[in-house]
Motif scaffolding. Structure first.
Motif, PDB file in Angstrom:
ATOM      1  N   TYR A   1       6.297  -8.468  22.178  1.00  0.00           N
ATOM      2  CA  TYR A   1       5.854  -9.488  21.310  1.00  0.00           C
ATOM      3  C   TYR A   1       6.394 -11.326  20.956  1.00  0.00           C
ATOM      4  O   TYR A   1       7.864 -10.939  20.230  1.00  0.00           O
ATOM      5  N   GLU A   2       6.349 -12.256  19.721  1.00  0.00           N
ATOM      6  CA  GLU A   2       6.728 -12.335  19.547  1.00  0.00           C
ATOM      7  C   GLU A   2       7.091 -12.073  17.928  1.00  0.00           C
ATOM      8  O   GLU A   2       5.754 -11.229  17.213  1.00  0.00           O
ATOM      9  N   VAL A   3       8.090 -12.085  17.279  1.00  0.00           N
ATOM     10  CA  VAL A   3       7.832 -10.862  16.280  1.00  0.00           C
ATOM     11  C   VAL A   3       8.573 -12.200  14.959  1.00  0.00           C
ATOM     12  O   VAL A   3       9.312 -12.677  15.701  1.00  0.00           O
ATOM     13  N   ARG A   4       7.977 -11.360  14.162  1.00  0.00           N
ATOM     14  CA  ARG A   4       8.895 -12.265  12.394  1.00  0.00           C
ATOM     15  C   ARG A   4       8.751 -11.161  11.714  1.00  0.00           C
ATOM     16  O   ARG A   4       8.512 -10.684  11.864  1.00  0.00           O
ATOM     17  N   THR A   5       9.436 -11.208  11.216  1.00  0.00           N
ATOM     18  CA  THR A   5      10.357 -10.530   9.437  1.00  0.00           C
ATOM     19  C   THR A   5      10.515 -11.083   8.332  1.00  0.00           C
ATOM     20  O   THR A   5      10.656 -12.203   8.601  1.00  0.00           O
ATOM     21  N   ALA A   6       9.975 -10.160   7.045  1.00  0.00           N
ATOM     22  CA  ALA A   6      10.047 -10.733   5.717  1.00  0.00           C
ATOM     23  C   ALA A   6      10.230  -9.490   5.269  1.00  0.00           C
ATOM     24  O   ALA A   6      10.262  -7.861   5.714  1.00  0.00           O
ATOM     25  N   HIS A   7      10.779  -9.800   3.938  1.00  0.00           N
ATOM     26  CA  HIS A   7      11.562  -8.472   3.504  1.00  0.00           C
ATOM     27  C   HIS A   7      11.111  -7.942   2.077  1.00  0.00           C
ATOM     28  O   HIS A   7      11.243  -7.233   1.006  1.00  0.00           O
ATOM     29  N   ALA A   8       9.377  -9.523   1.812  1.00  0.00           N
ATOM     30  CA  ALA A   8       9.559  -9.222   0.542  1.00  0.00           C
ATOM     31  C   ALA A   8       8.344  -9.974   0.652  1.00  0.00           C
ATOM     32  O   ALA A   8       7.974 -10.288   1.613  1.00  0.00           O
ATOM     33  N   GLY A   9       6.882  -9.698  -0.313  1.00  0.00           N
ATOM     34  CA  GLY A   9       5.545  -9.803  -0.189  1.00  0.00           C
ATOM     35  C   GLY A   9       5.160 -11.186  -0.435  1.00  0.00           C
ATOM     36  O   GLY A   9       4.306 -11.386   0.987  1.00  0.00           O
ATOM     37  N   ARG A  10       6.232 -12.351  -0.560  1.00  0.00           N
ATOM     38  CA  ARG A  10       6.138 -13.253  -1.382  1.00  0.00           C
ATOM     39  C   ARG A  10       6.504 -14.130   0.033  1.00  0.00           C
ATOM     40  O   ARG A  10       5.911 -14.478   0.987  1.00  0.00           O
ATOM     41  N   ASP A  11       7.387 -13.984   0.330  1.00  0.00           N
ATOM     42  CA  ASP A  11       8.036 -14.147   1.866  1.00  0.00           C
ATOM     43  C   ASP A  11       6.780 -13.746   3.184  1.00  0.00           C
ATOM     44  O   ASP A  11       6.678 -14.750   3.643  1.00  0.00           O
TER      45      ASP A  11
ATOM     46  N   SER B   1      -7.615 -13.576  10.012  1.00  0.00           N
ATOM     47  CA  SER B   1      -7.915 -13.027  11.380  1.00  0.00           C
ATOM     48  C   SER B   1      -6.939 -11.855  11.422  1.00  0.00           C
ATOM     49  O   SER B   1      -7.583 -10.847  12.323  1.00  0.00           O
ATOM     50  N   CYS B   2      -5.769 -11.457  11.181  1.00  0.00           N
ATOM     51  CA  CYS B   2      -4.873 -10.741  11.254  1.00  0.00           C
ATOM     52  C   CYS B   2      -5.253  -9.497  11.105  1.00  0.00           C
ATOM     53  O   CYS B   2      -5.855  -8.550  10.895  1.00  0.00           O
ATOM     54  N   GLN B   3      -5.041  -8.189  12.456  1.00  0.00           N
ATOM     55  CA  GLN B   3      -4.784  -7.012  11.969  1.00  0.00           C
ATOM     56  C   GLN B   3      -3.873  -6.477  10.931  1.00  0.00           C
ATOM     57  O   GLN B   3      -2.636  -6.382  11.409  1.00  0.00           O
ATOM     58  N   VAL B   4      -4.037  -5.207  10.291  1.00  0.00           N
ATOM     59  CA  VAL B   4      -2.940  -5.385   8.822  1.00  0.00           C
ATOM     60  C   VAL B   4      -2.506  -3.569   9.432  1.00  0.00           C
ATOM     61  O   VAL B   4      -3.731  -2.819   8.924  1.00  0.00           O
ATOM     62  N   ALA B   5      -1.844  -3.122   9.222  1.00  0.00           N
ATOM     63  CA  ALA B   5      -1.171  -1.873   9.237  1.00  0.00           C
ATOM     64  C   ALA B   5      -0.504  -1.504   8.947  1.00  0.00           C
ATOM     65  O   ALA B   5       0.954  -2.121   8.437  1.00  0.00           O
ATOM     66  N   MET B   6      -0.347  -0.797   7.748  1.00  0.00           N
ATOM     67  CA  MET B   6       0.382  -0.234   6.454  1.00  0.00           C
ATOM     68  C   MET B   6       1.264   0.877   7.168  1.00  0.00           C
ATOM     69  O   MET B   6       1.109   1.708   7.960  1.00  0.00           O
ATOM     70  N   VAL B   7       2.587   0.677   7.044  1.00  0.00           N
ATOM     71  CA  VAL B   7       3.693   1.672   7.319  1.00  0.00           C
ATOM     72  C   VAL B   7       4.514   1.915   6.924  1.00  0.00           C
ATOM     73  O   VAL B   7       5.355   1.018   6.251  1.00  0.00           O
TER      74      VAL B   7
ATOM     75  N   VAL C   1       0.124  -7.457  11.256  1.00  0.00           N
ATOM     76  CA  VAL C   1       1.268  -7.369  10.368  1.00  0.00           C
ATOM     77  C   VAL C   1       1.350  -5.588  10.274  1.00  0.00           C
ATOM     78  O   VAL C   1       0.518  -5.084  10.202  1.00  0.00           O
ATOM     79  N   LEU C   2       2.692  -5.806  10.215  1.00  0.00           N
ATOM     80  CA  LEU C   2       3.025  -3.926  10.272  1.00  0.00           C
ATOM     81  C   LEU C   2       3.543  -4.220   8.722  1.00  0.00           C
ATOM     82  O   LEU C   2       4.911  -5.146   8.235  1.00  0.00           O
ATOM     83  N   LEU C   3       3.111  -3.910   7.276  1.00  0.00           N
ATOM     84  CA  LEU C   3       3.632  -4.297   5.484  1.00  0.00           C
ATOM     85  C   LEU C   3       3.530  -2.801   5.066  1.00  0.00           C
ATOM     86  O   LEU C   3       3.599  -1.651   4.930  1.00  0.00           O
ATOM     87  N   ASP C   4       5.121  -2.457   4.741  1.00  0.00           N
ATOM     88  CA  ASP C   4       5.196  -1.759   3.593  1.00  0.00           C
ATOM     89  C   ASP C   4       4.761  -1.202   2.513  1.00  0.00           C
ATOM     90  O   ASP C   4       4.102  -2.937   2.402  1.00  0.00           O
ATOM     91  N   ARG C   5       4.170  -0.363   1.881  1.00  0.00           N
ATOM     92  CA  ARG C   5       3.156  -0.426   0.801  1.00  0.00           C
ATOM     93  C   ARG C   5       4.359  -1.301  -0.548  1.00  0.00           C
ATOM     94  O   ARG C   5       4.042  -1.496  -1.278  1.00  0.00           O
ATOM     95  N   ARG C   6       5.953  -0.021  -0.386  1.00  0.00           N
ATOM     96  CA  ARG C   6       6.610  -0.744  -1.170  1.00  0.00           C
ATOM     97  C   ARG C   6       7.095  -1.445  -0.969  1.00  0.00           C
ATOM     98  O   ARG C   6       8.272  -1.351  -0.272  1.00  0.00           O
ATOM     99  N   LEU C   7       6.990  -2.997  -1.751  1.00  0.00           N
ATOM    100  CA  LEU C   7       8.411  -4.157  -1.636  1.00  0.00           C
ATOM    101  C   LEU C   7       8.671  -4.477  -3.251  1.00  0.00           C
ATOM    102  O   LEU C   7       8.331  -4.326  -3.849  1.00  0.00           O
ATOM    103  N   PRO C   8       9.580  -5.257  -2.697  1.00  0.00           N
ATOM    104  CA  PRO C   8      10.116  -5.865  -4.174  1.00  0.00           C
ATOM    105  C   PRO C   8       9.308  -7.092  -4.356  1.00  0.00           C
ATOM    106  O   PRO C   8       8.624  -7.739  -3.564  1.00  0.00           O
ATOM    107  N   GLY C   9       9.007  -7.016  -5.669  1.00  0.00           N
ATOM    108  CA  GLY C   9       7.803  -8.244  -6.111  1.00  0.00           C
ATOM    109  C   GLY C   9       6.557  -8.293  -5.848  1.00  0.00           C
ATOM    110  O   GLY C   9       6.119  -6.909  -6.620  1.00  0.00           O
TER     111      GLY C   9
END
Length: 205
Positions: free
Chosen positions: A41-51, A87-93, A63-71
């Motif tokens: 896959y093409e992978v992007r990363t972000a380290h904060a919610g706004r990012d 329309s993306c699929q979102v999984a909480m990881v 989207v692979l989404l952590d629940r505990r993020l800064p901001g």
């Protein structure tokens, strides 16, 4: 025409072209997820919610989404994604064990850390298939609508090559949908066909 139940070339191409956004504040873990997924896959990363929201566009499929993020918390990010109509699929990881609060969250899947390479790859594969299924269903109904309109207006179209092409397109989509459905697990069906409540609220997790 694809054999019934077989994955089509377009389904395989959709998988190859899929983009995953990893939202994880632990940079080493985000890099590890990227390493696990980058071969397919093409992978992007972000380290904060706004990012994460800044990096999200129509090209992102999962989207692979952590629940505990800064901001912004993961829950807030999820709420914003759903409010925007992405329309993306979102999984909480996440390391947060699911509680009754998840009933108010509009995610598509939930994976509790620690997650293995196999866990993450299996999750992303299932979510890509679910999104592709949604796309196929939308196209299928568009084609059926065209066929119905033509048949109402023109009656017998047996001698029209364009009508034959339309019927072939419908059959190909039916085969592709059949192939995707065969790959669904029980959990996939549950996620695909159960209507989750819309994400609401902005409480931090």
């Amino acid at each position: 025409m694809p054999e019934p139940g077989a994955r089509s070339d377009s389904a395989d191409a959709a998988r190859d072209d899929a983009t995953v956004l990893v939202v994880e504040d632990e940079r080493a873990l985000a890099a590890l997820y990227e390493e696990w997924l980058a071969d397919e896959y093409e992978v992007r990363t972000a380290h904060a919610g706004r990012d994460a929201l800044d990096r999200l566009d129509d090209a992102v499929d999962v989207v692979l989404l952590d629940r505990r993020l800064p901001g912004l918390s993961g829950r807030e990010v999820l709420g914003e994604i759903r409010d925007r109509g992405d329309s993306c699929q979102v999984a909480m990881v996440t390391a947060v064990e699911p509680g009754v609060d998840v009933l108010e969250m509009g995610f598509d899947d939930y994976l509790t850390k620690p997650a293995t390479r196999a866990d993450v790859r299996r999750l992303v594969s299932a979510l890509v298939d679910r999104k592709q299924y949604d796309v196929c269903v939308q196209r299928y109904f568009r084609l059926l609508s065209k066929r119905a309109a033509l048949e109402r207006e023109h009656g017998d179209l047996a001698d029209r090559p364009e009508y034959d092409d339309l019927r072939a397109d419908i059959a190909a989509i039916e085969a592709e949908l059949g192939g995707l459905v065969e790959e669904f697990s029980v959990a996939d069906f549950d996620a695909q066909f159960r209507s989750l409540p819309s994400a609401s609220g902005a409480a931090d997790d």
